[in-house]
Scaffold this active site. Structure first.
Site, short mmCIF file in Angstrom:
data_model
loop_
_atom_site.label_atom_id
_atom_site.label_comp_id
_atom_site.label_asym_id
_atom_site.label_seq_id
_atom_site.Cartn_x
_atom_site.Cartn_y
_atom_site.Cartn_z
N LYS A 227 -25.59 64.01 -3.84
CA LYS A 227 -24.11 64.21 -3.25
C LYS A 227 -23.25 63.60 -3.98
O LYS A 227 -22.07 63.86 -4.04
CB LYS A 227 -24.11 63.88 -1.82
CG LYS A 227 -25.00 64.57 -0.85
CD LYS A 227 -24.98 64.09 0.64
CE LYS A 227 -26.04 64.46 1.26
NZ LYS A 227 -26.27 64.02 2.61
N GLY A 228 -23.42 62.28 -4.51
CA GLY A 228 -22.46 61.53 -5.02
C GLY A 228 -21.51 61.97 -6.22
O GLY A 228 -20.10 61.56 -6.10
N GLU B 12 -23.12 63.14 -13.24
CA GLU B 12 -23.53 62.11 -12.37
C GLU B 12 -22.63 61.09 -11.73
O GLU B 12 -21.47 60.96 -12.74
CB GLU B 12 -24.98 61.54 -12.99
CG GLU B 12 -25.51 60.34 -12.36
CD GLU B 12 -26.29 60.71 -11.08
OE1 GLU B 12 -25.44 61.36 -10.07
OE2 GLU B 12 -27.39 60.48 -10.80
N ASP B 13 -22.65 60.54 -10.67
CA ASP B 13 -21.72 59.69 -10.30
C ASP B 13 -21.82 58.13 -10.97
O ASP B 13 -21.09 57.62 -11.41
CB ASP B 13 -21.95 59.39 -8.80
CG ASP B 13 -23.25 59.00 -8.14
OD1 ASP B 13 -24.25 59.06 -9.12
OD2 ASP B 13 -23.49 58.76 -6.96
N LYS C 244 -23.45 51.14 -15.05
CA LYS C 244 -23.66 49.69 -14.84
C LYS C 244 -24.71 49.42 -16.07
O LYS C 244 -25.97 49.09 -15.54
CB LYS C 244 -24.31 49.58 -13.57
CG LYS C 244 -23.46 49.20 -12.35
CD LYS C 244 -24.47 48.70 -11.14
CE LYS C 244 -23.86 49.17 -9.86
NZ LYS C 244 -24.74 48.97 -8.58
N PHE D 250 -22.07 46.37 -5.94
CA PHE D 250 -22.33 47.72 -5.21
C PHE D 250 -21.14 48.44 -4.84
O PHE D 250 -20.15 48.07 -4.32
CB PHE D 250 -23.06 47.40 -3.87
CG PHE D 250 -23.59 48.71 -3.48
CD1 PHE D 250 -24.88 49.39 -4.20
CD2 PHE D 250 -22.99 49.70 -2.53
CE1 PHE D 250 -25.55 50.83 -3.30
CE2 PHE D 250 -23.61 50.84 -1.96
CZ PHE D 250 -24.70 51.21 -2.51
N VAL D 251 -20.86 49.48 -5.66
CA VAL D 251 -19.50 50.30 -5.29
C VAL D 251 -19.65 51.37 -4.55
O VAL D 251 -20.74 52.27 -4.33
CB VAL D 251 -19.12 50.75 -7.05
CG1 VAL D 251 -18.71 49.79 -7.86
CG2 VAL D 251 -20.08 51.89 -7.71
N ASP E 23 -21.55 56.41 -1.61
CA ASP E 23 -21.76 56.08 -0.29
C ASP E 23 -22.53 54.81 -0.28
O ASP E 23 -22.98 54.21 -1.14
CB ASP E 23 -22.58 57.05 0.37
CG ASP E 23 -24.07 57.11 0.02
OD1 ASP E 23 -24.37 57.11 -1.18
OD2 ASP E 23 -24.86 56.86 0.98
N ARG F 133 -18.25 58.29 1.13
CA ARG F 133 -17.87 58.84 0.05
C ARG F 133 -16.33 59.44 0.00
O ARG F 133 -15.92 59.81 -1.11
CB ARG F 133 -18.71 60.22 0.21
CG ARG F 133 -20.10 59.90 0.26
CD ARG F 133 -21.06 61.22 0.18
NE ARG F 133 -22.70 60.86 0.39
CZ ARG F 133 -23.29 60.55 -0.14
NH1 ARG F 133 -23.06 60.25 -1.59
NH2 ARG F 133 -24.69 60.58 -0.02
P1 5GP Z 1 -30.62 54.65 -10.73
O1 5GP Z 1 -31.77 55.78 -10.96
O2 5GP Z 1 -29.93 54.82 -12.10
O3 5GP Z 1 -31.11 53.12 -10.60
O4 5GP Z 1 -29.67 55.23 -9.74
C1 5GP Z 1 -28.90 55.91 -9.92
C2 5GP Z 1 -28.48 56.27 -8.15
O5 5GP Z 1 -28.52 55.09 -7.51
C3 5GP Z 1 -27.02 56.89 -8.30
O6 5GP Z 1 -26.99 58.34 -8.54
C4 5GP Z 1 -26.59 56.46 -7.01
O7 5GP Z 1 -26.96 57.32 -5.91
C5 5GP Z 1 -27.27 55.18 -6.58
N1 5GP Z 1 -26.46 53.88 -7.09
C6 5GP Z 1 -26.66 53.11 -7.81
N2 5GP Z 1 -25.81 52.10 -8.12
C7 5GP Z 1 -25.03 52.55 -7.04
C8 5GP Z 1 -23.84 51.67 -6.48
O8 5GP Z 1 -23.36 50.61 -7.16
N3 5GP Z 1 -23.29 52.23 -5.26
C9 5GP Z 1 -23.70 53.38 -4.70
N4 5GP Z 1 -22.88 53.85 -3.69
N5 5GP Z 1 -24.86 54.08 -5.25
C10 5GP Z 1 -25.29 53.60 -6.43
#
Ligand code: 5GP
Length: 176
Positions: A41-42, A97-98, A129, A150-151, A157, A163
């Site tokens: 949803k992000g 992607e978010d 990141k 953590f953002v 969310d 959100r």
């Molecule tokens: P990855 O597989 O790259 O570790 O994680 C991607 C997903 O983790 C993102 O689409 C998001 O949903 C979640 N995520 C990663 N870092 C953050 C963050 O700082 N804040 C939030 N709200 N979600 C995050």
């Protein structure tokens, strides 16, 4: 514990950067059509703003993959909970992607979608990141790099909250 949000990227900064990204994508795909895949949803808030700034014929579709639960740590488990409506064969695909954090979700999704034989596949993320990366992911378009914090907001969310904040904030936990 009490949650405090510190504004990190203002609505104005986000809007300006999204406009730039839209212009760049429009120029890069001139004369082509785009199949835009918004990761739920992000990425919803980002995808709706960004696609308004892309001056090309686009089709918008949605895909849902689970990553984080009600925690702030990645589980490393990727599960497709909603798949796309159409075939990607011979299409120019733009994944929206978010945030790319460890990269696990996106590397899994990209590999899976590449097998569907798109003409091209590009990734656009609002936030990146890079410090946290454990799996290599090729990010074609990035809004902002963020530190290892953590953002929340603008689609992102914490336990399904925040959100709808119009800005990106850093989440802090303090003793209440
Ligand atoms: P990855 O597989 O790259 O570790 O994680 C991607 C997903 O983790 C993102 O689409 C998001 O949903 C979640 N995520 C990663 N870092 C953050 C963050 O700082 N804040 C939030 N709200 N979600 C995050």
């Amino acid at each position: 514990m009490k949650e405090i949000i510190h504004e990190y990227l203002s609505e104005e900064k986000l809007n300006n950067r999204i406009k730039e990204l839209g212009e760049q994508i429009t120029a890069d795909f001139e004369g082509e059509e785009l199949y835009v895949v918004c990761i739920l949803k992000g990425a919803v808030y980002f995808a709706t703003e960004l696609t308004k700034r892309i001056n090309l014929p686009i089709t918008l579709d949605f895909m849902s993959a689970s990553s984080y639960g009600a925690d702030t740590k990645s589980s490393g488990v990727v599960k497709i909970t909603r798949d796309l409506d159409e075939s990607l064969k011979d299409k120019n695909v733009l994944i929206i992607e978010d945030i790319v954090d460890t990269g696990r979700t996106l590397s899994y999704l990209l590999e899976m979608l590449k097998k569907r034989q798109p003409k091209s596949i590009k990734l656009c993320t609002l936030l990146d990141k890079p410090e946290r990366r454990v799996t290599e992911v090729n990010v074609d378009y990035c809004g902002f790099e963020v530190p290892d914090e953590f953002v929340v907001g603008y689609g992102l969310d914490y336990a399904q909250k925040y959100r709808n904040l119009p800005y990106i904030g850093l989440l802090e936990f303090v003793e209440s």
